[in-house]
Scaffold this active site. Structure first.
Site, PDB file in Angstrom:
ATOM      1  N   HIS A 180      -2.476   3.988   4.968  1.00 33.32           N
ATOM      2  CA  HIS A 180      -1.027   4.097   5.047  1.00 33.32           C
ATOM      3  C   HIS A 180      -0.713   5.555   5.344  1.00 33.32           C
ATOM      4  CE1 HIS A 180      -0.828   0.248   3.212  1.00 33.32           C
ATOM      5  NE2 HIS A 180      -1.127   0.658   2.004  1.00 33.32           N
TER       6      HIS A 180
ATOM      7  N   ASP B  95      -1.435  -2.948  10.126  1.00 31.96           N
ATOM      8  CA  ASP B  95      -0.767  -1.759  10.664  1.00 31.96           C
ATOM      9  C   ASP B  95       0.694  -1.990  11.012  1.00 31.96           C
ATOM     10  OD1 ASP B  95      -3.308  -0.452  10.562  1.00 31.96           O
ATOM     11  OD2 ASP B  95      -3.844  -1.592  12.344  1.00 31.96           O
TER      12      ASP B  95
END
Ligand code: IMP
Length: 451
Positions: free
Chosen positions: A51, A17
């Site tokens: 994403h 992340d």
């Protein structure tokens, strides 16, 4: 070793992340301004990745499709090293088309050797998770069982799904997973599994399972092909190449904090395997590792040494929207952990530095950077991929002057950044021995600095 010009690889440098999807999107966007064609290649993971990319003001969450695929003229390749869920993939392709209102990606190719991860895998993973502690942190997307299929030597691959006699193998597959699940005391047909939107429904009986796949294979068939030859031609051409990794080195089964790790090769060497040796990652000109500039995020049960106090962590979580894209889970927030990053750079062979979220900084709160760990005897020690070990060592920090995050928001040139920010970037670059390459100063496409 030759360097293949105009080739780039991007991966997460810490525990996931880091914002790499957005960086890849921006890189591809810039390449597309100069070149008509572009190859975007993903080498690992599956629907466990998430994403988020902002396109025309709309947030688009991508999971199996690489984010560079949103660029006009991109050829997106889903590599052999991936595990793919057909239903989720179709939904993702449809969503991209609806949001971008274009035929994007211009071309999508799925390696016929990529491995399938199906509702059966998701069900078995969930049952196994109830049965034992091991995979407690998994995203529930059936990633580990699909990769295990390969090691157990009975995977179902994309090419098996698009074959005429696909039903034979897929029936055997269902029977095997029904038996495994049954062995742990549950009926696979009744087990609820999530889809892309996180809605749960039962796997269903064998017929229902096969019927669903029958419809899906007809949609996917046109994308599935043998990739090695095509890849070789492209790799020896002048077309720009972008390799997009999923997850991060800190989530690699060998280098992360077991058992909170994924099952794919998250390092650059995964490219060698996924491309069947066509692309040696050492030939890739720029291998960028991505980090959040001023803090580190983690999801799962792992406990890392540099835990941040709850007040600051909550502020960052809110300001930077630190909630999982795939699962929606709030992420744990940590201070920057240089010993772990240095270890990860070493095992993956990164060459360049990408720092995201430079706008998450508060001038009344210095940035705490962990420079060393010490053991119980006060001796300096290094990172090791072992939770027991990491729970015993203590971090040593330095404090670095922060800047007002709002003041850097949207800046897209290095020289326009405040001196403190530039010094910080140079400091991290020296500590990690990575050349500064890309910085981001906000979520919008042009809030990016290429150095
Ligand atoms: P799996 O990949 O679903 O098997 O999950 C294994 C571990 O990797 C869990 O701790 C997940 O939270 C973590 N993980 C998997 N994908 C990501 C990601 O894209 N970002 C952050 N953590 C991830």
């Amino acid at each position: 070793m030759r360097m293949r010009k105009n080739s780039y690889a991007i991966q997460g440098g810490s525990f996931g992340d880091e914002g790499k999807g957005r960086v890849v999107d921006e890189l591809c966007f810039r390449l597309a301004l100069k070149y008509k064609k572009l190859v975007v290649y993903r080498w690992n993971g599956g629907a466990n990745a998430g994403h988020t990319v902002l396109v025309n003001g709309t947030k688009l969450a991508l999971h199996q499709i690489p984010s560079g695929a949103l660029i006009k003229g991109a050829l997106a390749i889903l590599g052999k090293g991936m595990v793919l869920h057909p239903g989720d993939l179709i939904e993702e392709i449809t969503k991209i088309k609806n949001v971008t209102l274009a035929n994007i990606p211009a071309k999508l190719v799925i390696d016929d050797m990529s491995v399938l991860t199906l509702d059966t895998h998701r069900a078995f993973e969930a049952v196994l998770k109830d049965w034992s502690e091991g995979g407690a942190g998994s995203t529930g997307r059936g990633i580990a069982p699909a990769y295990s299929d390969v090691l157990l030597r009975h995977p179902v691959r994309m090419r098996d799904l698009v074959r005429k006699n696909w039903k034979v193998l897929l029936t055997k597959h269902y029977d095997l997973y029904a038996a495994l699940t049954n062995g742990l005391g549950e009926d696979i047909s009744k087990r609820h599994v999530p889809n892309l939107r996180n809605e749960y429904s039962p796997v269903g009986g064998k017929n229902k399972f096969l019927q669903k796949l029958e419809a899906q294979r007809l949609v996917l068939i046109k994308y599935v092909e043998r990739v090695d030859k095509l890849l070789k031609t492209l790799w020896y051409s002048k077309i720009p190449f972008v390799f997009e990794g999923a997850q991060a080195v800190g989530l690699d089964p060998r280098w992360g904090v077991y058992p909170d790790v994924t099952s794919s090769d998250t390092t650059f060497s995964g490219i060698l395997h996924s491309t069947e040796g066509v692309v040696n990652p050492n030939e890739i000109e720029i291998r960028g590792a991505v980090y959040k500039a001023t803090y580190m995020a983690s999801v799962g049960k792992r406990k890392l040494p540099t835990k941040m106090n709850a007040r600051l962590a909550e502020k960052i979580r809110k300001d930077a929207d630190e909630y999982g894209t795939t699962t929606g889970r709030p992420r744990d927030i940590y201070h920057v952990d240089l010993p772990a990053y240095q270890f990860f750079v070493g095992v993956t062979g990164a060459t360049h530095l990408v720092l995201t979220h430079l706008d998450i900084s508060y001038d009344d709160s210095p940035i705490k950077v962990c420079t060393n760990y010490v053991d119980a005897q006060g001796k300096r020690v290094l990172y090791r991929p072992d939770q027991e070990y990491l729970s015993r060592i203590k971090p040593e920090y330095i404090l670095i002057d922060a800047w007002d995050g709002k003041s850097v928001r949207g800046i897209n040139s290095f020289t326009k950044l405040p001196g403190k920010t530039r010094n910080y970037v140079n400091y991290i670059s020296e500590e990690l021995k990575l050349k500064p390459w890309i910085l981001t100063t906000g979520p919008e496409r042009n809030s990016t600095i290429f150095i």
